[in-house]
Motif scaffolding. Structure first.
Motif, short mmCIF file in Angstrom:
data_model
loop_
_atom_site.label_atom_id
_atom_site.label_comp_id
_atom_site.label_asym_id
_atom_site.label_seq_id
_atom_site.Cartn_x
_atom_site.Cartn_y
_atom_site.Cartn_z
N ASN A 237 0.85 -1.19 0.00
CA ASN A 237 0.00 0.00 0.00
C ASN A 237 0.88 1.24 0.00
O ASN A 237 2.09 1.16 -0.30
N ASN A 238 0.31 2.40 0.34
CA ASN A 238 1.06 3.66 0.41
C ASN A 238 1.03 4.23 1.82
O ASN A 238 0.91 5.44 2.01
N LEU A 239 1.13 3.36 2.81
CA LEU A 239 1.05 3.78 4.21
C LEU A 239 2.35 4.46 4.64
O LEU A 239 3.44 4.11 4.14
N THR A 240 2.26 5.39 5.58
CA THR A 240 3.42 6.14 6.04
C THR A 240 3.38 6.26 7.56
O THR A 240 2.38 5.95 8.20
N GLY A 241 4.49 6.73 8.12
CA GLY A 241 4.57 7.01 9.55
C GLY A 241 5.04 5.81 10.36
O GLY A 241 5.37 4.74 9.83
N ALA A 242 5.06 6.02 11.67
CA ALA A 242 5.54 4.98 12.60
C ALA A 242 4.45 3.95 12.85
O ALA A 242 3.28 4.28 13.01
N ILE A 243 4.85 2.67 12.87
CA ILE A 243 3.92 1.59 13.17
C ILE A 243 3.71 1.55 14.68
O ILE A 243 4.68 1.46 15.43
#
Length: 475
Positions: free
Chosen positions: A201-207
């Motif tokens: 996908n195009n997910l961003t940021g800290a998990i």
């Protein structure tokens, strides 16, 4: 007179028969079932290639249709896979199957947005993967509190993944991989979650670091270049390099070769004569002789100094033997003192562990320390008869629930008895039971650490009111 009365009697008799037929219970079966109507409505929009074997003429036998399973004349399973359905999933069709438990439309060519499915109040498994669905994540799925399996992978769904997914506390299987989701990863923390993937996908940021997400490896988050965090071992804010990029060294322009340019800025250069060549050779030879003489003198001076240093080093070595022996003795003494300090620290550590320490239940990973737990930001969730419950957010973004027990209520319980009870409770595992992860006791302080459940309390769900009526809870 009799001849006139006979037609009237015949008419009344025929009307009586018709009314009795209409009023009989068997006549109700002549009307198509709502489930059959829902299936035919879905077929009219989804089966553009006529691959389904649903028939209007056989609507009274819809339980025998392809992929349909019934219980007491109600559809409970609908499996329509690999049928090359090329239309759309029309609204107000399958959503009327209120007793449906399993719906699978995977490996077809259905397009368009996913319709409102809030009418499927008993749905437990939903497979819509490997199609061409578009639009955002369907919010109606968040109202299906009995859902356990959800697969929307390999579609073209866009937008963020809603954080309300964490409220589906029965979720066992969740696949949202290979779509076009963006935004951040929601803090899922269901203890029941066993299969999970958001890759591609195009997910961003800290998990978010939660107990549930820590169970999954890098492959569950791969092919999302913007993701970072502890779980995938990628730093979110990389430090700048200590040394900046080196500037390119610009080479000086090559000097003009003497004699190649006839005119430079309008000045004509003359060719060097033979006398100048001889004079240059004499100067070079004289300079070379001077350098050789200076080098010889330097070598002689260095040889003399080396001889003196040998004589002095012999005396220094004899005097250093005593100092070296003293240094070795000092080092041995320091090592013995260090070893003694370590033994003292071990004994102190054992005493601390006995007097009060954070103890993790059997099989649990030690994801945080007592110091981290004490420094966490706390939010009051509620008070009970035996203690107070807090929501604690640790510095590594892990969210846990801490229950502080009332010392007065447990004054008669010994430490040994408390530990035995905690070991027994810590070994219990069930999908409907929040597992105990760790506990702490020291003097009159006793804490229990659980997974954080973001769904509120049972009391709030039972007494919750929405739009003037109580919310229906499916058990």
């Amino acid at each position: 007179m009799l001849k006139r009365r006979q037609p009237l009697l015949q008419r009344f008799f025929i009307l009586f028969i018709l009314c009795s037929i209409i009023a009989s219970p068997e006549s109700a079966t002549l009307l198509p079932s709502p489930d059959a109507t829902a299936l035919l409505g879905f077929q009219s929009k989804a089966d553009l290639r006529n691959n389904l074997r649903f028939s209007q003429n056989a609507s009274f036998h819809f339980c025998d249709w392809q992929g349909v399973t019934c219980y007491e004349q109600k559809v409970v399973r609908l499996i329509l896979e690999h049928l090359d359905l090329g239309g759309i999933f029309a609204p107000n069709t399958l959503s009327h199957l209120d007793q449906l438990r399993v719906l699978s439309l995977q490996n077809n060519s259905l397009a368009g947005p996913i319709p409102d499915l809030s009418g499927l109040i008993n749905l437990k498994s939903l497979f819509l993967d490997h199609n061409f669905f578009t639009g955002s994540f369907p919010p109606s799925i968040l109202s299906l509190h009995r859902i356990r399996t959800l697969d929307l992978s390999y579609n073209n769904i866009t937008g963020p993944i809603p954080s309300s997914l964490a409220s589906l506390d029965r979720l066992y299987y969740l696949r949202l991989d290979w779509n076009r989701f963006n935004g951040t990863v929601p803090p899922l923390n269901q203890s029941s979650l066993k299969t999970f993937s958001i890759s591609g996908n195009n997910l961003t940021g800290a998990i978010p670091v939660t107990q549930a997400l820590l169970r999954f490896g890098f492959s569950s988050f791969s092919w999302n270049p913007g993701l970072c965090g502890e779980i995938i071992h990628k730093e979110c804010h990389p430090r700048p390099h200590f040394f900046g990029p080196t500037a390119a060294v610009v080479a000086p322009p090559p000097a003009a070769v003497l004699g190649q340019s006839v005119e430079v800025h309008g000045v004509e250069l003359a060719q060097p004569s033979a006398n100048k060549h001889k004079r240059t050779a004499v100067i070079i030879g004289f300079s070379a002789g001077v350098f050789v003489l200076i080098g010889s003198l330097l070598c002689f001076v260095m040889a003399v100094r080396k001889e003196k240093d040998k004589k002095q080093s012999t005396a220094v070595i004899e005097s250093d033997d005593g100092a070296t022996t003293a240094q070795v003795a000092a080092v041995i003494q320091m090592e013995q003192e260090t070893e003694l300090e370590e033994k003292v620290k071990r004994v102190q550590g054992m005493q601390v562990a006995k007097s009060g320490n954070l103890i993790f239940c059997a099989g649990e990973a030690q994801l945080y320390t007592l110091d981290q737990l004490m420094r966490a930001s706390a939010e009051l969730l509620g008070r009970g008869t035996i203690g107070t419950t807090y929501k604690a957010v640790l510095d590594n973004r892990l969210i846990v629930t801490v229950k502080r027990l009332d010392a007065g209520k447990l004054a008669s319980t010994t430490k040994e008895t408390f530990e035995q009870h905690m070991e027994s409770v810590g070994g219990l595992r069930h999908p409907n039971l929040v597992p105990l992860r760790a506990y702490f006791q020291a003097k009159e302080e006793r804490l229990l650490v659980y997974d954080y459940q973001p769904n509120g309390s049972l009391l709030s769900l039972i007494h919750a009111v929405e739009h003037g009526r109580r919310i229906r809870i499916g058990f």
